[in-house]
Design a protein around this motif. Sequence first.
Motif, PDB file in Angstrom:
ATOM      1  N   ALA A 176     -25.181 -20.077  45.954  1.00 51.75           N
ATOM      2  CA  ALA A 176     -25.662 -18.932  45.167  1.00 51.75           C
ATOM      3  C   ALA A 176     -26.974 -19.340  44.504  1.00 51.75           C
ATOM      4  O   ALA A 176     -26.987 -20.220  43.633  1.00 51.75           O
ATOM      5  CB  ALA A 176     -24.621 -18.525  44.119  1.00 51.75           C
ATOM      6  N   ASN A 177     -28.064 -18.724  44.954  1.00 50.72           N
ATOM      7  CA  ASN A 177     -29.409 -18.985  44.399  1.00 50.72           C
ATOM      8  C   ASN A 177     -29.621 -18.036  43.225  1.00 50.72           C
ATOM      9  O   ASN A 177     -30.072 -16.907  43.420  1.00 50.72           O
ATOM     10  CB  ASN A 177     -30.475 -18.712  45.464  1.00 50.72           C
ATOM     11  CG  ASN A 177     -30.577 -19.822  46.476  1.00 50.72           C
ATOM     12  OD1 ASN A 177     -30.698 -20.994  46.120  1.00 50.72           O
ATOM     13  ND2 ASN A 177     -30.512 -19.458  47.749  1.00 50.72           N
ATOM     14  N   VAL A 178     -29.300 -18.486  42.020  1.00 46.98           N
ATOM     15  CA  VAL A 178     -29.294 -17.576  40.870  1.00 46.98           C
ATOM     16  C   VAL A 178     -30.450 -17.834  39.900  1.00 46.98           C
ATOM     17  O   VAL A 178     -30.899 -16.931  39.204  1.00 46.98           O
ATOM     18  CB  VAL A 178     -27.944 -17.669  40.111  1.00 46.98           C
ATOM     19  CG1 VAL A 178     -27.858 -16.597  39.024  1.00 46.98           C
ATOM     20  CG2 VAL A 178     -26.778 -17.538  41.067  1.00 46.98           C
ATOM     21  N   ALA A 179     -30.944 -19.064  39.851  1.00 52.11           N
ATOM     22  CA  ALA A 179     -31.987 -19.405  38.874  1.00 52.11           C
ATOM     23  C   ALA A 179     -33.153 -18.433  38.988  1.00 52.11           C
ATOM     24  O   ALA A 179     -33.616 -18.119  40.085  1.00 52.11           O
ATOM     25  CB  ALA A 179     -32.471 -20.830  39.101  1.00 52.11           C
ATOM     26  N   SER A 207     -21.929 -19.088  53.548  1.00 48.76           N
ATOM     27  CA  SER A 207     -22.418 -17.851  52.926  1.00 48.76           C
ATOM     28  C   SER A 207     -23.459 -18.186  51.871  1.00 48.76           C
ATOM     29  O   SER A 207     -23.203 -18.985  50.968  1.00 48.76           O
ATOM     30  CB  SER A 207     -21.254 -17.089  52.277  1.00 48.76           C
ATOM     31  OG  SER A 207     -21.746 -15.950  51.586  1.00 48.76           O
ATOM     32  N   ILE A 208     -24.632 -17.559  52.008  1.00 49.12           N
ATOM     33  CA  ILE A 208     -25.698 -17.704  51.013  1.00 49.12           C
ATOM     34  C   ILE A 208     -25.809 -16.371  50.263  1.00 49.12           C
ATOM     35  O   ILE A 208     -25.852 -15.309  50.895  1.00 49.12           O
ATOM     36  CB  ILE A 208     -27.051 -18.033  51.683  1.00 49.12           C
ATOM     37  CG1 ILE A 208     -26.979 -19.384  52.409  1.00 49.12           C
ATOM     38  CG2 ILE A 208     -28.181 -18.034  50.651  1.00 49.12           C
ATOM     39  CD1 ILE A 208     -28.220 -19.708  53.253  1.00 49.12           C
ATOM     40  N   ILE A 209     -25.844 -16.462  48.945  1.00 51.00           N
ATOM     41  CA  ILE A 209     -26.031 -15.257  48.125  1.00 51.00           C
ATOM     42  C   ILE A 209     -27.265 -15.456  47.255  1.00 51.00           C
ATOM     43  O   ILE A 209     -27.319 -16.395  46.437  1.00 51.00           O
ATOM     44  CB  ILE A 209     -24.804 -14.965  47.235  1.00 51.00           C
ATOM     45  CG1 ILE A 209     -23.543 -14.803  48.079  1.00 51.00           C
ATOM     46  CG2 ILE A 209     -25.049 -13.682  46.419  1.00 51.00           C
ATOM     47  CD1 ILE A 209     -22.639 -15.996  48.097  1.00 51.00           C
ATOM     48  N   ASN A 210     -28.259 -14.608  47.452  1.00 53.54           N
ATOM     49  CA  ASN A 210     -29.489 -14.658  46.657  1.00 53.54           C
ATOM     50  C   ASN A 210     -29.449 -13.597  45.564  1.00 53.54           C
ATOM     51  O   ASN A 210     -28.686 -12.633  45.660  1.00 53.54           O
ATOM     52  CB  ASN A 210     -30.706 -14.436  47.566  1.00 53.54           C
ATOM     53  CG  ASN A 210     -30.847 -15.532  48.599  1.00 53.54           C
ATOM     54  OD1 ASN A 210     -30.530 -16.700  48.322  1.00 53.54           O
ATOM     55  ND2 ASN A 210     -31.298 -15.179  49.795  1.00 53.54           N
ATOM     56  N   VAL A 211     -30.299 -13.788  44.554  1.00 49.53           N
ATOM     57  CA  VAL A 211     -30.312 -12.818  43.458  1.00 49.53           C
ATOM     58  C   VAL A 211     -31.658 -12.099  43.408  1.00 49.53           C
ATOM     59  O   VAL A 211     -32.682 -12.688  43.074  1.00 49.53           O
ATOM     60  CB  VAL A 211     -29.971 -13.482  42.112  1.00 49.53           C
ATOM     61  CG1 VAL A 211     -30.052 -12.450  40.990  1.00 49.53           C
ATOM     62  CG2 VAL A 211     -28.568 -14.075  42.155  1.00 49.53           C
ATOM     63  N   SER A 212     -31.620 -10.827  43.784  1.00 50.11           N
ATOM     64  CA  SER A 212     -32.774  -9.936  43.658  1.00 50.11           C
ATOM     65  C   SER A 212     -32.654  -9.252  42.301  1.00 50.11           C
ATOM     66  O   SER A 212     -32.202  -9.880  41.330  1.00 50.11           O
ATOM     67  CB  SER A 212     -32.771  -8.953  44.834  1.00 50.11           C
ATOM     68  OG  SER A 212     -33.827  -8.047  44.737  1.00 50.11           O
ATOM     69  N   VAL A 241     -26.134 -14.189  55.014  1.00 45.54           N
ATOM     70  CA  VAL A 241     -27.095 -14.212  53.897  1.00 45.54           C
ATOM     71  C   VAL A 241     -27.124 -12.822  53.276  1.00 45.54           C
ATOM     72  O   VAL A 241     -27.467 -11.841  53.949  1.00 45.54           O
ATOM     73  CB  VAL A 241     -28.523 -14.587  54.360  1.00 45.54           C
ATOM     74  CG1 VAL A 241     -29.410 -14.896  53.151  1.00 45.54           C
ATOM     75  CG2 VAL A 241     -28.508 -15.766  55.323  1.00 45.54           C
ATOM     76  N   ASN A 242     -26.729 -12.722  52.026  1.00 47.67           N
ATOM     77  CA  ASN A 242     -26.743 -11.447  51.300  1.00 47.67           C
ATOM     78  C   ASN A 242     -27.451 -11.642  49.963  1.00 47.67           C
ATOM     79  O   ASN A 242     -27.643 -12.775  49.515  1.00 47.67           O
ATOM     80  CB  ASN A 242     -25.304 -10.962  51.048  1.00 47.67           C
ATOM     81  CG  ASN A 242     -24.638 -10.466  52.316  1.00 47.67           C
ATOM     82  OD1 ASN A 242     -24.906  -9.364  52.785  1.00 47.67           O
ATOM     83  ND2 ASN A 242     -23.777 -11.301  52.904  1.00 47.67           N
TER      84      ASN A 242
END
Length: 279
Positions: free
Chosen positions: A106-109, A154-159, A198-199
């Motif tokens: 989870a790419n949250v930073a 599973s990769i979750i990015n934060v838009s 990837v979402n």
Amino acid sequence: MSERGAQGSRPAGTDLREVFGLEGRVAVVTGAASGIGRSIAEVFAAAGASVVLGDRDASGAEQAAAAIRATGGRAVAQSVDVSRREEVEALVARATRELGGLDVLANVAGIPLDHRLEDISEKDFDRILGVNLKGTLYGCQAAIPAMAARGGGSIINVSSGAIDLPRPIYGPYAITKAGVAQLTATLSTEVGDRGIRVNAIAPGATITAFTQRHLRRPDGSIDQVAYDGFVEAMQGMSPLGLVGEPVDQAWLVLFLASDASRFCTGQIWRANGGSTFGR
Ligand SMILES: NC(=O)c1ccc[n+]([C@@H]2O[C@H](COP(=O)([O-])OP(=O)(O)OC[C@H]3O[C@@H](n4cnc5c(N)ncnc54)[C@H](O)[C@@H]3O)[C@@H](O)[C@H]2O)c1
């Protein structure tokens, strides 16, 4: 870890705790010292994952990891500045070396930058691109080989909801988050053949240190009148009359991390109280 392969992860119809859970998985969460990232790390651990919490706030990340361990979860913390590729690679390496692999990232930073586009400096624009967009790309790049070695992940990015509602002063931030949305969609087409999904999430207003920046006095204390006004204004944008809590994002991210979303990739998911449409 569940079986993956050409047809993706385990088909539905089995034990729902297994389908929606993360037992035996290894997850990395950036921005995990605070707000949405911390809540995601807690929810992942509660769902059974071993979690590496990364943040440039090293003591905050350690506190968050210690709180997870205190409730019986498995968590370690590591200092990371996501705008530095080698530090992001070291974060993922910690997961593979110490915890045996990587299943979820989870790419949250992320950081805000309130400035009009017409006169933003190159230095400021580079800074927000470096953290919000390049930091997300570095995370994805580091995770792909590690996930491919496990047969998928599973990769979750934060838009951000800012991509739906253009406003003066949010331009630089919204551009980085629109970039994250495009990165997510395109990358999903590159890595699906290796079982990697990837979402991205595009959160609506969620009460964290991030939103509270507008509501602090110069001494750092919260201006309660401004705070209540902000909450009321955000509630006013939602047909549900709600403003988000970090866990509202974390529950969505758990779904995207789990096998329950095995048919979902390349999408932008909006937990925003319906605020895109107004009230
Ligand atoms: N809160 C909202 O309403 C909202 C809405 C849309 C999107 N978002 C996004 O959600 C994400 C999390 O935000 P939040 O609301 O939890 O804010 P937050 O400020 O509570 O948490 C952000 C975390 O990221 C860390 N961080 C910042 N720069 C970093 C860097 N270079 N390297 C490593 N860590 C870094 C901070 O130390 C902090 O712990 C951000 O990407 C933000 O843009 C938030």
